[in-house]
Scaffold this active site. Structure first.
Site, PDB file in Angstrom:
ATOM      1  N   ASP A  98       0.973  -1.127   0.143  1.00  0.00           N
ATOM      2  CA  ASP A  98       0.094  -0.049   0.039  1.00  0.00           C
ATOM      3  C   ASP A  98       0.807   1.181   0.064  1.00  0.00           C
ATOM      4  O   ASP A  98       1.930   1.430   0.827  1.00  0.00           O
ATOM      5  CB  ASP A  98      -0.958  -0.154   1.325  1.00  0.00           C
ATOM      6  CG  ASP A  98      -1.743  -1.038   1.363  1.00  0.00           C
ATOM      7  OD1 ASP A  98      -1.588  -1.963   0.709  1.00  0.00           O
ATOM      8  OD2 ASP A  98      -2.837  -1.026   2.046  1.00  0.00           O
ATOM      9  N   HIS A 133      -0.933   4.616  -0.689  1.00  0.00           N
ATOM     10  CA  HIS A 133      -1.795   5.593  -0.339  1.00  0.00           C
ATOM     11  C   HIS A 133      -1.446   7.072  -0.429  1.00  0.00           C
ATOM     12  O   HIS A 133      -1.681   7.708   0.500  1.00  0.00           O
ATOM     13  CB  HIS A 133      -2.259   5.234   1.421  1.00  0.00           C
ATOM     14  CG  HIS A 133      -3.216   4.151   1.735  1.00  0.00           C
ATOM     15  ND1 HIS A 133      -4.503   4.067   1.504  1.00  0.00           N
ATOM     16  CD2 HIS A 133      -2.953   2.960   1.910  1.00  0.00           C
ATOM     17  CE1 HIS A 133      -4.923   2.774   1.672  1.00  0.00           C
ATOM     18  NE2 HIS A 133      -4.022   2.193   1.944  1.00  0.00           N
ATOM     19  N   ASP A 153      -4.217   0.008  -3.554  1.00  0.00           N
ATOM     20  CA  ASP A 153      -4.205   0.920  -2.553  1.00  0.00           C
ATOM     21  C   ASP A 153      -3.367   2.226  -2.757  1.00  0.00           C
ATOM     22  O   ASP A 153      -2.513   2.277  -1.868  1.00  0.00           O
ATOM     23  CB  ASP A 153      -4.047   0.468  -1.274  1.00  0.00           C
ATOM     24  CG  ASP A 153      -5.496  -0.239  -0.774  1.00  0.00           C
ATOM     25  OD1 ASP A 153      -6.289  -0.269  -1.374  1.00  0.00           O
ATOM     26  OD2 ASP A 153      -5.427  -0.641   0.482  1.00  0.00           O
ATOM     27  N   ASP A 203      -6.508   7.513  -1.704  1.00  0.00           N
ATOM     28  CA  ASP A 203      -7.207   7.729  -0.274  1.00  0.00           C
ATOM     29  C   ASP A 203      -6.108   7.962   0.945  1.00  0.00           C
ATOM     30  O   ASP A 203      -5.055   7.169   1.040  1.00  0.00           O
ATOM     31  CB  ASP A 203      -7.983   6.448   0.122  1.00  0.00           C
ATOM     32  CG  ASP A 203      -9.178   6.533  -0.575  1.00  0.00           C
ATOM     33  OD1 ASP A 203      -9.757   7.391  -1.302  1.00  0.00           O
ATOM     34  OD2 ASP A 203      -9.921   5.373  -0.729  1.00  0.00           O
ATOM     35  N   ARG A 204      -6.520   8.994   1.611  1.00  0.00           N
ATOM     36  CA  ARG A 204      -5.865   9.317   2.966  1.00  0.00           C
ATOM     37  C   ARG A 204      -4.425  10.060   2.809  1.00  0.00           C
ATOM     38  O   ARG A 204      -3.970  11.046   3.616  1.00  0.00           O
ATOM     39  CB  ARG A 204      -5.490   8.101   3.702  1.00  0.00           C
ATOM     40  CG  ARG A 204      -6.863   7.437   4.285  1.00  0.00           C
ATOM     41  CD  ARG A 204      -6.411   6.338   5.167  1.00  0.00           C
ATOM     42  NE  ARG A 204      -7.765   5.841   5.745  1.00  0.00           N
ATOM     43  CZ  ARG A 204      -8.387   4.707   5.520  1.00  0.00           C
ATOM     44  NH1 ARG A 204      -7.618   4.010   4.561  1.00  0.00           N
ATOM     45  NH2 ARG A 204      -9.375   4.170   5.757  1.00  0.00           N
ATOM     46  N   ASN A 210      -8.641  -2.698  -2.517  1.00  0.00           N
ATOM     47  CA  ASN A 210      -9.885  -2.471  -2.199  1.00  0.00           C
ATOM     48  C   ASN A 210     -10.124  -0.849  -2.100  1.00  0.00           C
ATOM     49  O   ASN A 210     -11.589  -0.515  -2.199  1.00  0.00           O
ATOM     50  CB  ASN A 210     -10.212  -2.985  -0.706  1.00  0.00           C
ATOM     51  CG  ASN A 210      -9.301  -2.253   0.275  1.00  0.00           C
ATOM     52  OD1 ASN A 210      -8.100  -2.239   0.153  1.00  0.00           O
ATOM     53  ND2 ASN A 210      -9.996  -1.599   1.305  1.00  0.00           N
ATOM     54  N   HIS A 211      -9.000  -0.032  -2.324  1.00  0.00           N
ATOM     55  CA  HIS A 211      -9.384   1.343  -2.317  1.00  0.00           C
ATOM     56  C   HIS A 211      -9.358   1.662  -3.932  1.00  0.00           C
ATOM     57  O   HIS A 211      -9.612   3.119  -3.978  1.00  0.00           O
ATOM     58  CB  HIS A 211      -8.377   2.165  -1.741  1.00  0.00           C
ATOM     59  CG  HIS A 211      -8.532   2.092  -0.050  1.00  0.00           C
ATOM     60  ND1 HIS A 211      -9.130   3.144   0.501  1.00  0.00           N
ATOM     61  CD2 HIS A 211      -7.951   1.310   0.681  1.00  0.00           C
ATOM     62  CE1 HIS A 211      -9.067   2.884   1.662  1.00  0.00           C
ATOM     63  NE2 HIS A 211      -8.485   1.843   1.783  1.00  0.00           N
ATOM     64  N   HIS A 228      -4.062  -8.494  -3.158  1.00  0.00           N
ATOM     65  CA  HIS A 228      -3.998  -7.276  -2.379  1.00  0.00           C
ATOM     66  C   HIS A 228      -4.440  -7.752  -0.821  1.00  0.00           C
ATOM     67  O   HIS A 228      -3.985  -7.579  -0.009  1.00  0.00           O
ATOM     68  CB  HIS A 228      -5.046  -6.130  -2.892  1.00  0.00           C
ATOM     69  CG  HIS A 228      -5.123  -5.186  -1.938  1.00  0.00           C
ATOM     70  ND1 HIS A 228      -3.903  -4.322  -1.727  1.00  0.00           N
ATOM     71  CD2 HIS A 228      -6.042  -4.716  -0.990  1.00  0.00           C
ATOM     72  CE1 HIS A 228      -4.241  -3.098  -1.012  1.00  0.00           C
ATOM     73  NE2 HIS A 228      -5.837  -3.491  -0.516  1.00  0.00           N
ATOM     74  N   ARG A 276     -14.663  -6.991   9.567  1.00  0.00           N
ATOM     75  CA  ARG A 276     -14.931  -5.776   8.579  1.00  0.00           C
ATOM     76  C   ARG A 276     -16.122  -5.563   7.920  1.00  0.00           C
ATOM     77  O   ARG A 276     -16.453  -4.456   7.601  1.00  0.00           O
ATOM     78  CB  ARG A 276     -13.675  -5.915   7.457  1.00  0.00           C
ATOM     79  CG  ARG A 276     -12.496  -5.868   7.776  1.00  0.00           C
ATOM     80  CD  ARG A 276     -11.557  -5.989   6.439  1.00  0.00           C
ATOM     81  NE  ARG A 276     -10.083  -5.786   6.852  1.00  0.00           N
ATOM     82  CZ  ARG A 276      -9.434  -4.726   6.808  1.00  0.00           C
ATOM     83  NH1 ARG A 276      -9.971  -3.483   6.357  1.00  0.00           N
ATOM     84  NH2 ARG A 276      -8.002  -4.559   7.131  1.00  0.00           N
ATOM     85  N   HIS A 298      -2.486  -4.622   2.262  1.00  0.00           N
ATOM     86  CA  HIS A 298      -3.923  -4.486   2.713  1.00  0.00           C
ATOM     87  C   HIS A 298      -3.872  -4.225   4.436  1.00  0.00           C
ATOM     88  O   HIS A 298      -4.835  -3.594   4.998  1.00  0.00           O
ATOM     89  CB  HIS A 298      -4.740  -5.593   2.800  1.00  0.00           C
ATOM     90  CG  HIS A 298      -6.331  -5.508   3.083  1.00  0.00           C
ATOM     91  ND1 HIS A 298      -6.990  -4.398   2.561  1.00  0.00           N
ATOM     92  CD2 HIS A 298      -7.190  -6.209   3.858  1.00  0.00           C
ATOM     93  CE1 HIS A 298      -8.250  -4.348   2.979  1.00  0.00           C
ATOM     94  NE2 HIS A 298      -8.565  -5.653   3.449  1.00  0.00           N
TER      95      HIS A 298
END
Length: 725
Positions: free
Chosen positions: A281, A283, A315, A318-319, A347-348, A406, A466, A496
């Site tokens: 990841d 991000h 991923d 995001d963030r 998943n993002h 992932h 989750r 992940h």
């Protein structure tokens, strides 16, 4: 009565079924499946590990004989459904040594197939910015590099060959002015030209990061304000400079459309050549990615060895603060090197998840697009990027033996052939139901962690916390092992998740699963390292893949190694030993004296000290009969450090002698109290090896402290070798 007791909360395992464990203790009593709190011996007879008071086990209360849940799965029959080693017959034993031998034989057979295909390096590389010094460290469990369920992993001291396994696909055509070759003629020329410009700017930005580190400056990605070269066409922002100014929304759409054309022509499961680097990841933390390129090399031919493949395992958004820059860089690299750069979906890479992150108050990808370009243009960029995301591959197979996904495996009841037949594009609304939830689990599922108190809940497929839906399942190590054996794999690599105050990697599920995370100091508030996995062929075993983590240490509060801290050593079989600290039993148990009937061999293999009398020691749960006291472990740790520095020329011979002694000691019976060494010989003849080993006195206690009948009755003089029967 105690032997027949079965608490109502204990899991039911029929004694006569194919999945039961029909085992007898040395006195002929049958072991029963139980979870009784009042016990006299809390150690497993096979792995010598401590069993929690309420944990299920096979036990004989009358003889204080226990087999933990984990070890019982290695010797149970395949019909039980949850097994770690296949067996064709019921186990009947007459002595603990016979059971231990059978146990280790089955484990060894299980590991032989994987050891021939995939191995884990005995060390990992780590760099502490801004010093820039790359150091090599041994693995340890204290910083979450090795999980508790890794007992039988054999680590390799071999090195990775730098030459590629297969020639890289040679592209056709040149980018004017940059000399970069391209391979896909369907990608528009203006997209190729823009991708070349982005990669050139990434090279300059990597040099800027290097200058900052040389100057002693290091910071979080969110607080990064680099000194950019002057460009009259830019508005002063990093994204504008990165894309060369002009109409930024249109340029991002151009890169997305070019990458999408390549994704459409490539399979769902990518085939990646070796050597390869697997990233986790990101991000939106661009500086961490460029820092990894700076220290260990990047896709640019000027920064790395030609022919190295790169896998980015989802991923990317995001963030983080630089999400658009990360997406632009990855798409540009994919356009320029479609046969070397491989992008997996995470998943993002899902618009519903992006919007959920924004609703939760964090910086979602949709919010970044709207803040940067406004409502209309930002929505167009957001939609364009997700049209490319919907065509992303879901998995990558590196060297035919390492699968990269992932999230995880879910229930594991699917095949790569089934996954490769899925139809794309996969829109956000169809992810959860695609292939009956298989795709959803590949992006979201997590592995089950080791729990000695509740071992039954760490196997199989369990409900994921989750999600409230039943389609998302977490998977145990039995699921991972069965999936790898069925698909001919040696390991599964996932991302992940990250570990707080831990390494960027974690080896799990007895070496069948490995996690990697590339964004250090995640979100600017967590203390985790960032890095990637280097996969290549071993120099001395061309057909064996070797995996070695390479990391950049986290910023702020980096724990320095205490001079009194001793790292977990390796046993002669190359298993990573486990640190054991003696704790006081709760409740009314302390006034009851434990009957250590089967713990007489819990002595230090080096000096013979009874480790049960010490509060701290090391043990190998993989071998089951190798222990080290703190004094010997400290000396071994010091000798290892000296050997790594090259100051001890006899260290290799010392390790070899120790290994030979340990192998010889396994041929003896259970050890009892060690006898005096100063009146005995310092040379032992091992008849099975047909040679004499020069040994130090501290090596002898385990060999000489054997039961009556294992050694010859006649004690030979000092100048004569001692024969092992």
């Amino acid at each position: 009565i105690l032997a027949q007791a079965r608490p109502k909360s204990a899991p039911k395992m029929p004694r006569t079924s194919a999945g039961s464990l029909s085992v007898q203790c040395p006195k002929g009593h049958r072991l029963h499946w139980s979870r009784h709190g009042l016990i006299f011996n809390r150690h497993c007879v096979l792995c010598k590990g401590e069993i929690p008071r309420t944990a299920p086990r096979h036990r004989c209360v009358l003889c204080s004989y226990n087999v933990c849940y984990d070890c019982s799965l290695h010797i149970s029959r395949a019909g039980s459904g949850r097994y770690l080693v296949e067996s064709s017959s019921t186990v009947l034993i007459g002595a603990p040594r016979k059971l231990a031998e059978l146990f280790h034989i089955r484990v060894q057979r299980k590991q032989e197939g994987r050891a021939m295909s995939v191995e884990i390096s005995i060390s990992h590389d780590s760099v502490e910015p801004p010093s820039g010094v790359i150091r090599t460290y041994r693995h340890d469990r204290k910083r979450f590099g090795i999980a508790d369920d890794c007992r039988f992993v054999v680590y390799s001291a071999d090195r990775i060959a730098v030459h590629p396994s297969a020639p890289c696909k040679q592209p056709c055509g040149l980018v004017p002015g940059l000399g970069i070759q391209i391979s896909d003629p369907l990608v528009p020329a203006d997209a190729v030209q823009l991708a070349g410009l982005v990669l050139e700017r990434a090279r300059l930005l990597t040099a800027v990061v290097g200058k900052e580190l040389v100057a002693g400056h290091d910071c979080y990605d969110a607080a990064w304000a680099p000194s950019l070269p002057v460009d009259g066409q830019c508005d002063g922002s990093l994204l504008s400079w990165f894309l060369g100014g002009g109409c930024l929304p249109r340029k991002l759409q151009l890169l997305s459309e070019g990458a999408q054309k390549i994704f459409e022509r490539q399979p769902v499961v990518s085939e990646v050549s070796v050597p390869a680097k697997i990233f986790g990841d990101i991000h939106g933390q661009l500086r961490d990615l460029l820092m990894l390129f700076h220290f260990y090399g990047g896709p640019d031919p000027a920064l790395d060895v030609p022919g190295v493949s790169y896998v980015f395992n989802g991923d990317w958004v995001d963030r983080g603060r630089h999400q658009l820059e990360v997406v632009a860089l990855l798409f540009a690299m994919k356009i320029l090197y479609p046969g070397r750069i491989w992008l997996n979906r995470g998943n993002h890479e899902d618009m519903n998840q992006n919007r959920k992150v924004s609703r939760d108050g964090a910086l979602g990808f949709d919010k970044v697009c709207h803040q940067q370009f406004g409502e209309v243009a930002g929505h167009a960029v957001f939609e364009s990027c997700h049209r490319a995301f919907e065509w992303l591959p879901l998995a990558a197979r590196v060297g035919d033996k390492v699968l990269v996904v992932h999230g995880g495996l879910g229930n594991g009841e699917w095949s790569l052939e089934t996954l490769g037949a899925i139809q794309r594009p996969l829109e956000a609304a169809s992810l959860e139901k695609a292939l009956d939830g298989i795709v959803y689990n590949i992006l979201w599922s997590d592995p089950l962690l080791a729990d000695r108190a509740r071992p039954a809940q760490t196997f199989g497929a369990q409900q994921s916390p989750r999600s409230k839906t039943a389609s998302m399942r977490n998977f145990g190590r039995d699921v991972t092992e069965k999936f790898c054996k069925r698909e001919g794999l040696g390991m599964v690599v996932r991302s992940h998740q990250f570990k707080r105050a831990g390494r960027c990697f974690e080896l799990m599920h007895d070496g069948w699963l490995m996690r990697i995370f590339s964004a250090r100091n995640y979100c600017g508030r967590h203390l985790n390292d960032g890095g990637f996995l280097l996969v290549g062929y071993a120099e001395n075993s061309p057909g064996t893949l070797l995996i070695k983590p390479q990391a950049v240490e986290r910023l702020d509060q980096c724990e320095e190694r205490d001079a009194e801290t001793v790292l977990e050593p390796y046993c002669p079989s190359s298993h990573l030993m486990e640190f054991v600290q003696k704790t006081k039993a709760p409740g009314c148990v302390p006034f009851i004296r434990s009957r250590r009937v089967h713990d007489r061999d819990r002595c230090c293999t080096e000096c013979g000290t009874d480790v049960e009398e010490e509060s701290k020691h090391f043990m190998c749960r993989g071998c089951g009969d190798y222990f080290l006291c703190m004094k010997c472990a400290t000396a071994l740790d010091h000798n290892t450090n000296v050997a790594e520095a090259g100051d001890d020329s006899d260290s290799d011979q010392e390790v070899e002698n120790r290994a030979e002694v340990y192998k010889a000691s396994q041929k003896l019976g259970e050890a009892v109290a060690p006898i005096a060494l100063h009146d005995l010989v310092a040379s032992i003849k091992c008849e099975s090896a047909d040679r004499t080993l020069a040994l130090k006195p501290r090596h002898l206690p385990t060999l000489l402290g054997a039961r009556q009948g294992c050694l010859s009755d006649k004690v030979e003089p000092r100048d004569q070798p001692l024969s092992i029967c």
